[in-house]
Design an enzyme around this catalytic site. Structure first.
Site, PDB file in Angstrom:
ATOM      1  N   ASP A  10     -12.976  -1.106   2.615  1.00 12.52           N
ATOM      2  CA  ASP A  10     -12.262  -0.986   1.335  1.00 12.52           C
ATOM      3  C   ASP A  10     -12.383  -2.312   0.595  1.00 12.52           C
ATOM      4  OD1 ASP A  10     -10.491   0.392  -0.580  1.00 12.52           O
ATOM      5  OD2 ASP A  10      -9.039  -1.134  -0.029  1.00 12.52           O
ATOM      6  N   SER A  11     -12.125  -2.273  -0.711  1.00  9.76           N
ATOM      7  CA  SER A  11     -12.124  -3.513  -1.493  1.00  9.76           C
ATOM      8  C   SER A  11     -11.038  -4.468  -0.989  1.00  9.76           C
ATOM      9  CB  SER A  11     -11.873  -3.184  -2.954  1.00  9.76           C
ATOM     10  OG  SER A  11     -10.623  -2.540  -3.078  1.00  9.76           O
ATOM     11  N   TYR A  42     -11.687  -3.622  -7.179  1.00  9.50           N
ATOM     12  CA  TYR A  42     -12.948  -3.033  -7.637  1.00  9.50           C
ATOM     13  C   TYR A  42     -12.699  -2.066  -8.806  1.00  9.50           C
ATOM     14  CZ  TYR A  42     -15.827  -4.268  -3.457  1.00  9.50           C
ATOM     15  OH  TYR A  42     -16.537  -4.899  -2.474  1.00  9.50           O
ATOM     16  N   GLY A  43     -11.461  -1.556  -8.877  1.00  5.70           N
ATOM     17  CA  GLY A  43     -11.170  -0.406  -9.741  1.00  5.70           C
ATOM     18  C   GLY A  43     -11.434  -0.612 -11.216  1.00  5.70           C
ATOM     19  N   CYS A  73     -12.475   3.901   0.292  1.00  8.58           N
ATOM     20  CA  CYS A  73     -12.135   3.408  -1.050  1.00  8.58           C
ATOM     21  C   CYS A  73     -12.683   4.427  -2.031  1.00  8.58           C
ATOM     22  CB  CYS A  73     -12.800   2.047  -1.256  1.00  8.58           C
ATOM     23  SG  CYS A  73     -12.651   1.398  -2.927  1.00  8.58           S
ATOM     24  N   ASN A  74     -11.809   4.980  -2.858  1.00 11.12           N
ATOM     25  CA  ASN A  74     -12.257   5.991  -3.820  1.00 11.12           C
ATOM     26  C   ASN A  74     -13.221   5.406  -4.838  1.00 11.12           C
ATOM     27  OD1 ASN A  74     -10.564   8.672  -3.514  1.00 11.12           O
ATOM     28  ND2 ASN A  74      -9.277   6.952  -2.925  1.00 11.12           N
ATOM     29  N   THR A  75     -12.913   4.169  -5.269  1.00  9.41           N
ATOM     30  CA  THR A  75     -13.738   3.556  -6.306  1.00  9.41           C
ATOM     31  C   THR A  75     -15.170   3.364  -5.797  1.00  9.41           C
ATOM     32  OG1 THR A  75     -11.733   2.425  -7.007  1.00  9.41           O
ATOM     33  CG2 THR A  75     -13.800   1.639  -7.930  1.00  9.41           C
ATOM     34  N   GLU A 158      -1.480  -5.223  -4.333  1.00  9.48           N
ATOM     35  CA  GLU A 158      -2.184  -6.325  -3.646  1.00  9.48           C
ATOM     36  C   GLU A 158      -1.366  -7.625  -3.742  1.00  9.48           C
ATOM     37  OE1 GLU A 158      -5.781  -6.876  -2.442  1.00  9.48           O
ATOM     38  OE2 GLU A 158      -5.836  -4.730  -2.034  1.00  9.48           O
ATOM     39  N   CYS A 192      -6.346   6.976  -4.753  1.00  9.17           N
ATOM     40  CA  CYS A 192      -6.678   5.577  -4.471  1.00  9.17           C
ATOM     41  C   CYS A 192      -6.019   5.262  -3.146  1.00  9.17           C
ATOM     42  CB  CYS A 192      -6.139   4.668  -5.571  1.00  9.17           C
ATOM     43  SG  CYS A 192      -6.234   2.906  -5.151  1.00  9.17           S
ATOM     44  N   THR A 193      -6.758   4.642  -2.249  1.00  2.00           N
ATOM     45  CA  THR A 193      -6.223   4.455  -0.891  1.00  2.00           C
ATOM     46  C   THR A 193      -5.088   3.427  -0.840  1.00  2.00           C
ATOM     47  OG1 THR A 193      -8.021   2.889  -0.422  1.00  2.00           O
ATOM     48  CG2 THR A 193      -8.349   5.191   0.240  1.00  2.00           C
ATOM     49  N   HIS A 194      -4.860   2.723  -1.953  1.00  2.00           N
ATOM     50  CA  HIS A 194      -3.707   1.812  -2.004  1.00  2.00           C
ATOM     51  C   HIS A 194      -2.381   2.548  -2.247  1.00  2.00           C
ATOM     52  CE1 HIS A 194      -6.653  -1.376  -2.388  1.00  2.00           C
ATOM     53  NE2 HIS A 194      -5.701  -2.285  -2.431  1.00  2.00           N
TER      54      HIS A 194
HETATM   55  N1  DGL Z   1      -8.434   1.299  -2.734  1.00  2.00           N
HETATM   56  C1  DGL Z   1      -9.411   1.507  -3.747  1.00  2.00           C
HETATM   57  C2  DGL Z   1      -9.553   2.983  -4.059  1.00  2.00           C
HETATM   58  O1  DGL Z   1      -9.266   3.827  -3.220  1.00  2.00           O
HETATM   59  C3  DGL Z   1      -9.259   0.758  -5.044  1.00  2.00           C
HETATM   60  C4  DGL Z   1      -8.833  -0.624  -4.988  1.00  2.00           C
HETATM   61  C5  DGL Z   1      -9.429  -1.494  -6.021  1.00  2.00           C
HETATM   62  O2  DGL Z   1      -9.256  -1.279  -7.237  1.00  2.00           O
HETATM   63  O3  DGL Z   1     -10.089  -2.415  -5.577  1.00  2.00           O
HETATM   64  O4  DGL Z   1      -9.985   3.317  -5.134  1.00  2.00           O
END
Ligand code: DGL
Length: 273
Positions: A10-11, A42-43, A73-75, A158, A192-194
């Site tokens: 993940d990011s 990353y988003g 990570c979805n992104t 974060e 988003c996994t966050h």
């Molecule tokens: N956890 C990431 C996701 O599932 C996004 C986090 C990020 O923006 O870096 O999209």
């Protein structure tokens, strides 16, 4: 052939919410987690940037010997996975596999909705990629998909601000805007996994009849099924039940935050990518 852990990427910390469920569902395997915290989030980054960052990290997993890498990570799944699968893997190492979290989610999400109306909360990058509407329409052509980009949620999470006053303002704004787009939404996906870290805030901001779905269990079930169907990959995964953690930024921060996401103590090592 040397057996190796399953790579989970993940990011930042978000993928730990996926790893937690993978380790619950498939505890026999070894896992190696990498958070690219130095370059997160990353988003909000361009397709090209997310692709290059993700590819760097995937190559790092391959250098560690991994045969299978999950982009938790979805992104990264939305913006980099297809190119890596179709263009890079055949050139670098055709026997290795990289999987994402969007496909397993889209295969199942339609089943949760009675109104056939699903809302997605995700990063700007995931929303802009249109991956969710496109993929869901393949499996559930009768399901309407509404998306809301939530660019401030990952930075809040974060930076450990999610429990402080102010975070709820943005959560309410994003969920309110989503429901304005689709008033009959009865399922909201945390795309988003966050976001599982702020599930309670999201819960409190939505009418109680709306189901909130996070991806961890769905992805874990899908990996179990994948490994059943691909014995040639499964036999290359080592099985001593361990998890190792790596971050491209401070290990002190990673261990503090990571523990919240993973639900157990995390002890990371630094790596330069
Ligand atoms: N956890 C990431 C996701 O599932 C996004 C986090 C990020 O923006 O870096 O999209």
């Amino acid at each position: 052939m040397k057996q190796a852990p399953i790579g989970v990427f993940d990011s930042g910390y978000g993928g730990l919410t996926i790893l937690k469920e993978l380790a619950n569902r498939l505890p026999q395997y070894d896992y190696i987690y990498l958070g690219d915290n130095a370059r997160a989030p990353y988003g909000t980054r361009s397709f090209d940037t997310v692709y290059h960052y993700t590819l760097d990290c995937v190559k790092w997993f391959f250098e560690q010997g991994c045969h299978l890498v999950i982009l938790a990570c979805n992104t990264a799944s939305a913006k980099a996975l297809r190119t890596i699968q179709q263009n890079d893997l055949p050139k670098i190492t055709p026997d290795k596999r990289v999987l994402g979290v969007i496909r397993p989610t889209t295969e199942t999400i339609g089943r949760f909705s009675e109104t056939k109306s699903v809302g997605i909360l995700a990063t700007s990058g995931t929303v802009a990629s249109q991956s969710y509407p496109i993929e869901i329409s393949k499996f559930f052509p009768d399901v309407k998909v509404y998306q809301e980009a939530c660019p401030l949620l990952v930075p809040l999470i974060e930076n450990n601000e999610a429990d402080n006053p102010g975070a709820d303002y943005f959560v309410k704004k994003y969920t309110g805007d989503l429901l304005k787009k689709g008033s009959d939404i009865d399922v909201v996906l945390l795309g988003c996994t966050h976001y599982p870290l702020i599930k309670k805030l999201i819960r409190d901001s939505l009418p109680s009849g709306i189901k909130i779905i996070s991806q961890g269990e769905i992805v874990a079930e899908s990996l179990a099924d994948y490994l059943d169907r691909h014995p040639e990959i499964e036999k290359k995964c080592s099985k001593t039940g361990t998890c190792q953690f790596f971050t491209t930024d401070s290990t002190v921060d990673f261990d503090n935050h990571g523990t919240q996401f993973f639900g157990q103590p995390v002890l990371s090592r630094h790596v330069d990518i």
